[in-house]
Structures are given as C-alpha cells and as structure tokens.
Motif scaffolding. Structure first.
Motif, PDB file in Angstrom:
ATOM      1  N   GLU A  24      33.937  37.971  20.960  1.00  0.00           N
ATOM      2  CA  GLU A  24      34.462  37.220  22.076  1.00  0.00           C
ATOM      3  C   GLU A  24      34.118  36.768  23.409  1.00  0.00           C
ATOM      4  OE1 GLU A  24      37.161  33.471  22.080  1.00  0.00           O
ATOM      5  OE2 GLU A  24      35.883  34.791  19.974  1.00  0.00           O
ATOM      6  N   LEU A  25      33.681  38.725  23.688  1.00  0.00           N
ATOM      7  CA  LEU A  25      33.916  38.443  25.153  1.00  0.00           C
ATOM      8  C   LEU A  25      32.360  37.430  25.642  1.00  0.00           C
ATOM      9  CD1 LEU A  25      34.397  39.457  28.093  1.00  0.00           C
ATOM     10  CD2 LEU A  25      33.459  41.618  27.287  1.00  0.00           C
ATOM     11  N   LEU A  26      31.160  37.919  24.759  1.00  0.00           N
ATOM     12  CA  LEU A  26      29.841  38.072  24.989  1.00  0.00           C
ATOM     13  C   LEU A  26      29.827  36.121  24.090  1.00  0.00           C
ATOM     14  CD1 LEU A  26      28.528  41.768  24.196  1.00  0.00           C
ATOM     15  CD2 LEU A  26      28.716  40.267  26.786  1.00  0.00           C
ATOM     16  N   ILE A  81      34.706  36.121  38.512  1.00  0.00           N
ATOM     17  CA  ILE A  81      35.289  37.198  38.474  1.00  0.00           C
ATOM     18  C   ILE A  81      36.754  36.470  38.070  1.00  0.00           C
ATOM     19  CG2 ILE A  81      36.116  38.095  40.514  1.00  0.00           C
ATOM     20  CD1 ILE A  81      35.095  40.665  39.316  1.00  0.00           C
ATOM     21  N   GLU A  82      37.191  36.174  38.961  1.00  0.00           N
ATOM     22  CA  GLU A  82      38.442  35.660  38.549  1.00  0.00           C
ATOM     23  C   GLU A  82      39.013  34.629  37.119  1.00  0.00           C
ATOM     24  OE1 GLU A  82      41.058  36.372  40.202  1.00  0.00           O
ATOM     25  OE2 GLU A  82      40.385  36.988  41.902  1.00  0.00           O
ATOM     26  N   ALA A  83      37.911  33.352  36.511  1.00  0.00           N
ATOM     27  CA  ALA A  83      37.844  33.449  35.584  1.00  0.00           C
ATOM     28  C   ALA A  83      37.777  34.097  33.939  1.00  0.00           C
ATOM     29  CB  ALA A  83      37.215  32.124  35.415  1.00  0.00           C
ATOM     30  N   ASP A  84      36.635  35.524  34.494  1.00  0.00           N
ATOM     31  CA  ASP A  84      36.439  35.905  33.707  1.00  0.00           C
ATOM     32  C   ASP A  84      37.346  37.020  34.005  1.00  0.00           C
ATOM     33  OD1 ASP A  84      34.059  34.753  32.319  1.00  0.00           O
ATOM     34  OD2 ASP A  84      32.898  35.185  34.276  1.00  0.00           O
ATOM     35  N   LEU A  89      41.683  39.873  30.006  1.00  0.00           N
ATOM     36  CA  LEU A  89      42.729  39.764  29.729  1.00  0.00           C
ATOM     37  C   LEU A  89      43.376  39.424  28.628  1.00  0.00           C
ATOM     38  CD1 LEU A  89      44.334  40.247  33.828  1.00  0.00           C
ATOM     39  CD2 LEU A  89      43.655  42.216  31.464  1.00  0.00           C
ATOM     40  N   GLU A  90      42.921  37.579  28.440  1.00  0.00           N
ATOM     41  CA  GLU A  90      43.563  37.224  27.494  1.00  0.00           C
ATOM     42  C   GLU A  90      43.227  37.663  25.643  1.00  0.00           C
ATOM     43  OE1 GLU A  90      42.512  32.943  28.523  1.00  0.00           O
ATOM     44  OE2 GLU A  90      44.534  32.547  29.698  1.00  0.00           O
ATOM     45  N   LEU A  91      42.328  38.841  25.638  1.00  0.00           N
ATOM     46  CA  LEU A  91      41.595  39.205  24.823  1.00  0.00           C
ATOM     47  C   LEU A  91      41.713  39.756  24.338  1.00  0.00           C
ATOM     48  CD1 LEU A  91      37.593  37.922  25.197  1.00  0.00           C
ATOM     49  CD2 LEU A  91      38.909  37.123  23.973  1.00  0.00           C
ATOM     50  N   GLU A 105      32.871  45.735  50.517  1.00  0.00           N
ATOM     51  CA  GLU A 105      32.370  45.986  49.644  1.00  0.00           C
ATOM     52  C   GLU A 105      31.727  45.840  48.202  1.00  0.00           C
ATOM     53  OE1 GLU A 105      33.407  50.182  49.348  1.00  0.00           O
ATOM     54  OE2 GLU A 105      33.887  48.829  51.312  1.00  0.00           O
ATOM     55  N   ALA A 106      32.727  45.686  47.600  1.00  0.00           N
ATOM     56  CA  ALA A 106      32.647  46.569  46.273  1.00  0.00           C
ATOM     57  C   ALA A 106      32.171  45.157  45.289  1.00  0.00           C
ATOM     58  CB  ALA A 106      33.922  47.075  45.647  1.00  0.00           C
ATOM     59  N   ASN A 107      32.091  44.832  44.582  1.00  0.00           N
ATOM     60  CA  ASN A 107      31.929  43.390  44.065  1.00  0.00           C
ATOM     61  C   ASN A 107      32.158  43.290  42.586  1.00  0.00           C
ATOM     62  OD1 ASN A 107      29.587  44.770  43.031  1.00  0.00           O
ATOM     63  ND2 ASN A 107      28.115  42.685  43.099  1.00  0.00           N
ATOM     64  N   TRP A 108      32.832  44.430  42.020  1.00  0.00           N
ATOM     65  CA  TRP A 108      33.227  44.589  40.687  1.00  0.00           C
ATOM     66  C   TRP A 108      34.464  44.778  40.712  1.00  0.00           C
ATOM     67  CZ3 TRP A 108      30.580  48.080  43.759  1.00  0.00           C
ATOM     68  CH2 TRP A 108      31.194  49.303  43.942  1.00  0.00           C
ATOM     69  N   ARG A 109      35.169  44.646  39.242  1.00  0.00           N
ATOM     70  CA  ARG A 109      36.962  45.167  38.571  1.00  0.00           C
ATOM     71  C   ARG A 109      36.507  46.126  37.624  1.00  0.00           C
ATOM     72  NH1 ARG A 109      39.880  39.471  39.508  1.00  0.00           N
ATOM     73  NH2 ARG A 109      39.440  39.259  42.229  1.00  0.00           N
ATOM     74  N   VAL A 110      37.458  47.019  37.485  1.00  0.00           N
ATOM     75  CA  VAL A 110      37.316  47.312  36.446  1.00  0.00           C
ATOM     76  C   VAL A 110      37.977  47.604  35.052  1.00  0.00           C
ATOM     77  CG1 VAL A 110      37.602  50.265  35.419  1.00  0.00           C
ATOM     78  CG2 VAL A 110      36.160  49.832  37.536  1.00  0.00           C
ATOM     79  N   TYR A 111      37.955  47.285  33.700  1.00  0.00           N
ATOM     80  CA  TYR A 111      39.264  47.313  32.882  1.00  0.00           C
ATOM     81  C   TYR A 111      38.876  48.098  31.883  1.00  0.00           C
ATOM     82  CZ  TYR A 111      38.879  42.732  35.203  1.00  0.00           C
ATOM     83  OH  TYR A 111      39.032  42.380  36.759  1.00  0.00           O
TER      84      TYR A 111
END
Length: 124
Positions: A24-26, A81-84, A89-91, A105-111
């Motif tokens: 679903e994610l990909l 990144i906000e929409a994704d 989270l919904e998944l 300086e970071a461009n990522w979030r960790v899940y």
C-alpha cells in the motif's frame, strides 16, 4: 560479478500483514507462494522488490536504543513529507522521530512499520 539485487528480505511476525503495509505504501502488489506462506514479496513498484519472512520469536528492533538493534532500515524518497507522513500513519506506522523538526539541516523523519522496523521518509 553480481548481476543485481534480487530483493531485500525483512524478518517479521506476520509476513502477509507487513507485505500489505508496504504494498500500500509503495503502490505495489503482494505476491504469495501457496507452498511457502511464511515468505511474501512486494513487487510492481519502482525499485528492488521487498520480501517478508515470518520468524518464530520475532523481537522488534528498538530505535534509537540498541538493546534489540535495528540491523537495517529502509529510506524512501518523498515529495511531500507532510502528506506522506499522514499516509504512513493511516497505514499503521508510528512516528519515532521528526528529525527535520529537531535539526534544521535534516530532511527526514523516522517511523516504525507495524512490525517495529524503523524506516525513513526523506524529502527531496
């Protein structure tokens, strides 16, 4: 000479459930072999296929701690990144760290995926 990376295999407690999350994610499809229900693949998206194998006594990685090390993680390029983040989270993913909000300086979030494996959304 190795021709290509065939798949990235991930241990988990429920191969079908985790494959469905990543499909679903990909935007891929779950492919199962009736003779081996503990091995499930996700194909049909741009990139190397993902495979999931059920293991007994699975222990989820801990992040950022190392009591149960992450051993590996997946990074995904995203445009929004906000929409994704909302979508993962919904998944069934959970936020581990909004790194971009902690470090300019970071461009990522960790899940964490539903089995506890860390993965990152990386804005480009």
């Amino acid at each position: 000479m190795i021709r290509k990376l065939q798949a990235v295999a991930v241990d988990c407690p429920d191969a079908v459930r985790l494959a469905e999350f990543y499909a679903e994610l990909l935007g891929g499809q779950v492919e199962m072999d009736a003779d081996d229900p503990d091995w499930v693949e996700v194909r049909g998206f741009e990139g190397t296929p993902l495979a999931f194998q059920r293991v007994d006594d699975y222990r989820a990685p801990q992040w950022p701690g190392q009591v149960s090390p992450q051993q590996m993680h997946l990074d995904f390029d995203v445009d929004d990144i906000e929409a994704d983040e909302k979508r993962v989270l919904e998944l069934g993913a959970t936020v581990l760290e909004r790194t971009d909000q902690l470090h300019p300086e970071a461009n990522w979030r960790v899940y964490a995926d539903p089995a506890g494996h860390p993965f990152c959304l990386c804005a480009h």
